[in-house]
Design a protein around this motif. Sequence first.
Motif, PDB file in Angstrom:
ATOM      1  N   VAL A 274       0.865  -1.250  -0.162  1.00  0.00           N
ATOM      2  CA  VAL A 274       0.030   0.099  -0.018  1.00  0.00           C
ATOM      3  C   VAL A 274       1.040   1.314  -0.007  1.00  0.00           C
ATOM      4  N   THR A 279       2.786   2.629  -6.008  1.00  0.00           N
ATOM      5  CA  THR A 279       1.073   2.274  -5.986  1.00  0.00           C
ATOM      6  C   THR A 279       0.382   3.469  -6.068  1.00  0.00           C
ATOM      7  N   VAL A 282      -5.472   0.994  -4.724  1.00  0.00           N
ATOM      8  CA  VAL A 282      -5.414  -0.206  -3.773  1.00  0.00           C
ATOM      9  C   VAL A 282      -7.108  -0.423  -3.747  1.00  0.00           C
ATOM     10  N   VAL A 294      -6.157   1.514   5.537  1.00  0.00           N
ATOM     11  CA  VAL A 294      -5.923   1.582   4.048  1.00  0.00           C
ATOM     12  C   VAL A 294      -6.076   2.872   3.624  1.00  0.00           C
ATOM     13  N   ALA A 298      -3.642   5.280   2.153  1.00  0.00           N
ATOM     14  CA  ALA A 298      -3.233   4.840   0.885  1.00  0.00           C
ATOM     15  C   ALA A 298      -2.508   5.900  -0.077  1.00  0.00           C
ATOM     16  N   ALA A 303      -8.109   4.422  -2.697  1.00  0.00           N
ATOM     17  CA  ALA A 303      -8.030   3.393  -2.012  1.00  0.00           C
ATOM     18  C   ALA A 303      -9.674   2.808  -2.360  1.00  0.00           C
ATOM     19  N   THR A 305     -12.451   0.374  -0.661  1.00  0.00           N
ATOM     20  CA  THR A 305     -12.481  -0.613   0.277  1.00  0.00           C
ATOM     21  C   THR A 305     -13.721  -1.376   0.338  1.00  0.00           C
TER      22      THR A 305
END
Lengths: 558, 558
Positions: A274, A279, A282, A294, A298, A303, A305
């Motif tokens: 992460v 990156t 995510v 996260v 992130a 992110a 989720t």
Amino acid sequence: MKVVAEDLYGKHLAILERALAACRTRDSWSAFTDHVTPEARQAGAEAFQARLGRPFDLDQPGVPVPQEDEVSPYTGECLGVSYPAAGPGALMEAAARAWPAWRDAHPRTRVGVCLEICARIHARAAEFAAATMHTAGQSHGMSLAGSGSNALDRGVEAVAMAYAAMERVPERARWTREFGTAAVTLDKRYRVMPRGIAVVIACASFPAWNAYPAILASLATGNPVVLKPHPTSVLQMALAVGACREVLAENGFPPDLVTLAVDSAARPIARHLVGHPLTRIVDFTGSAAFGSWVEANAFPALAYTETSGVNAVLVDSLTEPGPVLRALAGSLCLFSAQMCTSPQNIYVPRRGVPTAGGLLTPEEFAYALGEAIKAISGVPRRAAAVLAAVQSPGTLTLLDQLRGQAAGRGKIVVEPEAYPHPEYPAARTSGPLLALVDVADHDLYGQERFGPAAFVITADDSGQALARAASDAAAHGAITAFAYSTREDFLDRAEDAYAVAGAAITSNLTGPMPLNFSAAYSDYHVTGLNPAGNASLTDDSFVTGRFRVTQSRRPAPR
Amino acid sequence: MKVVAEDLYGKHLAILERALAACRTRDSWSAFTDHVTPEARQAGAEAFQARLGRPFDLDQPGVPVPQEDEVSPYTGECLGVSYPAAGPGALMEAAARAWPAWRDAHPRTRVGVCLEICARIHARAAEFAAATMHTAGQSHGMSLAGSGSNALDRGVEAVAMAYAAMERVPERARWTREFGTAAVTLDKRYRVMPRGIAVVIACASFPAWNAYPAILASLATGNPVVLKPHPTSVLQMALAVGACREVLAENGFPPDLVTLAVDSAARPIARHLVGHPLTRIVDFTGSAAFGSWVEANAFPALAYTETSGVNAVLVDSLTEPGPVLRALAGSLCLFSAQMCTSPQNIYVPRRGVPTAGGLLTPEEFAYALGEAIKAISGVPRRAAAVLAAVQSPGTLTLLDQLRGQAAGRGKIVVEPEAYPHPEYPAARTSGPLLALVDVADHDLYGQERFGPAAFVITADDSGQALARAASDAAAHGAITAFAYSTREDFLDRAEDAYAVAGAAITSNLTGPMPLNFSAAYSDYHVTGLNPAGNASLTDDSFVTGRFRVTQSRRPAPR
């Protein structure tokens, strides 16, 4: 080579168009069958067996290391598969090297490749299902449906939504405008540019259902993917990565566009992935605690989720209790409630539930529900088909602790007892725990208790129950809710309250459909309005952030 | 009351449909004229004058406090307007109270109200323009066009994109599927649910262009808005808030759905607004430093940012230098380069720029550009129309520092000198600084120098220039780039490099259109791929995250 990929777009165009139509109308459709022939099932089981105790060949960065955390919930034995172990840096660099060819491919080419990956996975449905069973602990039927065709449908849905979003950006435009007395004409070009490397973190008990959409949404929009499965549940994800790499390579793209990042419970790497500077996206499915981390950490990556929630059932009034009790029992038993959509908290009014046959007291309701549960959990063949196995030994530990807490406070209506699996004597199983508690016992039921645990909660009245349940959804997250009432105004109020609290609500459902069944193309899964996750399968915001638009302008030729 | 608002949807439907078509085709269109009659201009100026030195009546929470930071760049005098001062908490609570009626209104109702707000602002274009001039320092023409009609076009574009995104979510669906041998039919309802309170932080020199799309995108999708203007540039934003509140109230909605949050340089409140627990969306335009803080700290709110960048010009080869030099000079002078799209770094090859008349050495090119600049900055009437005034005294301080740094290293080609404004003797003005430096002097040119400062940079060759410029764009942000070349392959390479670096590139443009003109409905503004901001006007991702979808299901009546 790209000609092949463009053919894939044409090959799957009918499915793509049907999927687009389904996303618009949200009617019922599936591109895939749930069924496999007995021969295919046998072949799949054999293919699965042949992988045990051996290195899994992915031909990606990393040296093979036996995955000691991966133990079948059915046999109790380690699968013994070795996966390539590589540091996050090596995988990220491989993805970065592979990226340009994919980034610069036409979106339709990428969409064709993504749909071919779905078809390829489906063609090996039985092998994937065997892997799902012996990692997630699902029944064979659920492994084929929920983790097979339904998960692929959610993947196709994500591809279709990504395709539609990219198609809304025209490739070119000619633009003319007067400035003073002179006209200026420009030719403009617009390019869909992917954001960058996407990390997908999958969960242990139902990895495909969220990982497929995440992988495919990122791939279709041009981003490389590094997939990190849960260390106890790798094999299905490794098979998926293998299928992605195979299709990519066949079509002239670098297979390192999709790699597998395997870690262990002892040495987790999710935070490194992460936080890696390369990156950009995510996708996370798993615990609320890590999901919150996260979301908060992130950045600069986006992110997406999906975590967990406290899903409630509001029982206000019933005509006929039997079908409702059976529907609830089925949903509490389904995959031992190891689904983010499983209900947990069942509210009943203290004065009793009005029915055509008179009032059912909370106690009568709870014990009747207990009987309906035991009609499943007490019959091993039914239990095997519905409850299946418990993915993690930790779930049984938590269940035991909860049982102790609940016994001290309320009434244990159903004890969580293992059932003997007819096919796998060593299977890790448990029937549900059902406890009857008071609305005041919020410390017991006011959080997610992952696994087969449910509460019948006596509330002062249905209004209090709705307020409590909706408030828990807003504060602690919820994905689904269920209401049973003969009063239209109560159902309307419940729908309004849950629209604000951000959970999907299903009213007065009985019959053969599992209450928490979520249909690709039709049901939005997770709203992003409460702590159960910030992403929704599949709304526009799930796909539109994965790419950006760049443009160039030149004066038009005179 | 809602009937009125629904009429607004019908009233503006033709504009909405034309805007939707323009977003798809990206052709040239505007809903608004740039022109006002002399009578209207006079009335606007009088309306502006009448507001000076008095409380601005918004009838929102807060007591009037004179805004001492708000000083006209043209007159040097404080406008003396008092705005309601309220703490973030009071505004947030007012927004939260106002929200439900707006949240529950039909999206089309909200869209109608938003388009009426645009029409209302346009009807008072001259008054808004006078306010823009005396806060941002823009010329009257730019205040009417760039900050008037163009900014409103970007607002209508955002409304149209939000409308399209909401319309893609059907309100209802009937869904039937077989489970075993039985069919289950469900009626499903889908609701667009706004995310929550949106904070809009506007910049000082060009507030409307980003604030209008942000306000309208959030409003159309159902979110209340708290608008915080820059403390030196409040009046235009206060007028806009007033127009929003007026239209909302006329249509039966609580005016506190849009409020003004005024702070001062000495006591800034932006961090409190961004970090307030009720904040769910932040739109920020301003410095890269604070923009980065917003992006990293807005969570759990979504952040949409536009900050600044180092915009480059790649001069590779020319047929006829004159039109290019005039186009560049115009762009360097336009609003004293106080625009996020203004070019700053002009690269030329060390061996000289090939032209039809032979090679132009870097020095010859720079001095010829200097002459083209002075043809604007040295003629007060032209300078007043093009350069206008300098918004902040700090810009002149920085310019002076930069002049000292550049003088020690390269050659000052054009000294940054104030020009006498023909209408406002006290106007804060400055012609551009133009310095000739080497590609090695990266510390001088490798960051944004806000205001009228530009560098002619001698690079080894055009390849090195492109690499340096694209790398600076990726690392430090860039919104625009410009290339001049007679070689198609160089233009192609530049377009490819900037597609990756994430800035819009315009090639070989000369003539009457300002180089950095960005057309609503046609030009994507900011890509989100580099540090110049994460949001794009107006792609789908600018609107789709501002609302979520919730759903409810019931068995269909038999």
